[in-house]
Write a protein that holds these residues in place. Structure first.
Motif, PDB file in Angstrom:
ATOM      1  N   ASN A 134       0.815  -1.208   0.000  1.00 46.80           N
ATOM      2  CA  ASN A 134       0.000   0.000   0.000  1.00 46.80           C
ATOM      3  C   ASN A 134       0.854   1.265   0.000  1.00 46.80           C
ATOM      4  O   ASN A 134       0.345   2.374   0.147  1.00 46.80           O
ATOM      5  CB  ASN A 134      -0.994   0.011   1.170  1.00 46.80           C
ATOM      6  CG  ASN A 134      -0.316  -0.042   2.521  1.00 46.80           C
ATOM      7  OD1 ASN A 134       0.910  -0.062   2.635  1.00 46.80           O
ATOM      8  ND2 ASN A 134      -1.123  -0.096   3.574  1.00 46.80           N
ATOM      9  N   ARG A 171      -7.500   9.483  -3.123  1.00 43.67           N
ATOM     10  CA  ARG A 171      -7.527   8.158  -2.508  1.00 43.67           C
ATOM     11  C   ARG A 171      -6.827   8.135  -1.150  1.00 43.67           C
ATOM     12  O   ARG A 171      -7.083   7.268  -0.332  1.00 43.67           O
ATOM     13  CB  ARG A 171      -6.872   7.117  -3.422  1.00 43.67           C
ATOM     14  CG  ARG A 171      -7.627   6.848  -4.705  1.00 43.67           C
ATOM     15  CD  ARG A 171      -7.124   5.566  -5.344  1.00 43.67           C
ATOM     16  NE  ARG A 171      -7.420   4.412  -4.516  1.00 43.67           N
ATOM     17  CZ  ARG A 171      -6.621   3.354  -4.403  1.00 43.67           C
ATOM     18  NH1 ARG A 171      -5.472   3.317  -5.034  1.00 43.67           N
ATOM     19  NH2 ARG A 171      -6.974   2.329  -3.653  1.00 43.67           N
ATOM     20  N   TRP A 172      -5.900   9.057  -0.921  1.00 41.93           N
ATOM     21  CA  TRP A 172      -5.165   9.044   0.343  1.00 41.93           C
ATOM     22  C   TRP A 172      -4.827  10.456   0.804  1.00 41.93           C
ATOM     23  O   TRP A 172      -4.857  11.408   0.038  1.00 41.93           O
ATOM     24  CB  TRP A 172      -3.883   8.212   0.221  1.00 41.93           C
ATOM     25  CG  TRP A 172      -2.990   8.595  -0.933  1.00 41.93           C
ATOM     26  CD1 TRP A 172      -2.282   9.754  -1.104  1.00 41.93           C
ATOM     27  CD2 TRP A 172      -2.719   7.803  -2.096  1.00 41.93           C
ATOM     28  NE1 TRP A 172      -1.584   9.735  -2.276  1.00 41.93           N
ATOM     29  CE2 TRP A 172      -1.823   8.551  -2.908  1.00 41.93           C
ATOM     30  CE3 TRP A 172      -3.105   6.528  -2.517  1.00 41.93           C
ATOM     31  CZ2 TRP A 172      -1.326   8.063  -4.127  1.00 41.93           C
ATOM     32  CZ3 TRP A 172      -2.622   6.057  -3.733  1.00 41.93           C
ATOM     33  CH2 TRP A 172      -1.745   6.813  -4.525  1.00 41.93           C
ATOM     34  N   TYR A 266      -5.214   5.963   3.811  1.00 37.02           N
ATOM     35  CA  TYR A 266      -6.176   5.751   2.747  1.00 37.02           C
ATOM     36  C   TYR A 266      -7.567   6.164   3.206  1.00 37.02           C
ATOM     37  O   TYR A 266      -8.012   5.803   4.287  1.00 37.02           O
ATOM     38  CB  TYR A 266      -6.168   4.294   2.285  1.00 37.02           C
ATOM     39  CG  TYR A 266      -4.983   3.966   1.397  1.00 37.02           C
ATOM     40  CD1 TYR A 266      -5.120   3.953   0.014  1.00 37.02           C
ATOM     41  CD2 TYR A 266      -3.731   3.707   1.939  1.00 37.02           C
ATOM     42  CE1 TYR A 266      -4.036   3.666  -0.805  1.00 37.02           C
ATOM     43  CE2 TYR A 266      -2.645   3.431   1.122  1.00 37.02           C
ATOM     44  CZ  TYR A 266      -2.799   3.423  -0.250  1.00 37.02           C
ATOM     45  OH  TYR A 266      -1.714   3.149  -1.056  1.00 37.02           O
TER      46      TYR A 266
END
Length: 267
Positions: A134, A171-172, A266
């Motif tokens: 990730n 997304r993050w 995230y």
């Protein structure tokens, strides 16, 4: 806003001895992430050790262009490798400014080769762990072409990456590299950190305007391979001792600094 701190044990997979120390720093200390050099021979040992001892640990990719052999076919990444198909060491790279004391050679790597090898090391990580990481980041040397390759990989794989600037996405959350532009932090990295470096906030954790921050440590035991292949030796032992010092964890608690890994960024 409470600060959230990611503490990365960089160079996981560098050597077996180092792996044992890094896992210990995660299990007993403040380390929250094990950053794997998936191209190294000891990477398999590191992954197996982590699965056995700390299966909950957040393993990520520590993309490496300067140690050992690439994951890619060397013929496909000619700017990164020598005639033996091994990575050029960092001192052979051409620096981007005259003050660079690490890169004093004339090797110029291409963004295309950096992307190819980054993608290969991410896929190798998946082979070893069974899943994509990730997060990924760079080991030792970062320049404009490395960043271009990293940005491409981050977009292709949709994985968070530490570069300047970060890939923009919803997304993050952004993560602040707390050592960037901090001469004291770089001095600490080279000599190894002490509890006093935290207590006196020499990293600048408390003054950071960002919610998510990251510190890179190198906590591990020194073995023959480290002595033969790295200039960073005693600093690794100091980082390990400090990471496991109860006074450091207490200081973080006292200042409302929450230890997290990359799953927390995230959305």
């Amino acid at each position: 806003m409470s600060k959230k701190l990611i503490v990365s044990a960089d160079d996981f997979g560098f050597s077996k001895g180092y792996n044992y120390g890094a896992v210990n720093a995660y299990r007993e200390g403040i380390v929250t992430v094990l950053s794997l050099m998936s191209n190294m021979e000891a990477a398999i040992h590191g992954v197996e050790l982590a699965k056995k001892e700390v299966p909950e640990a957040n393993l990520v990719v520590h993309t490496n262009f300067v140690q050992g052999k690439p994951v890619s076919n060397p013929d496909l990444i000619p700017s990164l490798v020598d005639q033996n198909g091994e990575f050029y060491r960092s001192y052979k790279w051409k620096g981007e400014d005259e003050s660079d004391q690490k890169c004093v050679g004339d090797i110029v790597v291409t963004a295309e080769d950096c992307y190819k090898e980054t993608a290969a090391q991410i896929r190798r990580f998946k082979e070893l762990t069974g899943h994509l990481p990730n997060h990924f980041e760079g080991h030792s040397v970062i320049n404009k072409n490395v960043c271009k390759g990293f940005h491409q990989a981050a977009e292709v794989f949709q994985i968070h990456c530490m570069t300047e600037p970060e890939v923009e996405t919803d997304r993050w959350y952004p993560v602040h590299e707390i050592m960037t532009g901090n001469p004291m932090a770089m001095e600490i990295l080279n000599r190894g950190c002490t509890p006093q470096d935290f207590i006196e906030d020499r990293f600048g954790i408390l003054t950071s305007p960002f919610e998510f921050n990251i510190i890179h440590l190198h906590p591990g035991y020194v073995d023959a391979y480290i002595l033969d292949h790295s200039s960073l030796t005693t600093a690794r032992c100091r980082d390990l001792e400090t990471a496991c010092d109860p006074a450091v964890r207490q200081w973080l608690r006292d200042h409302d600094v929450e230890l997290v890994d990359f799953t927390a960024i995230y959305k």
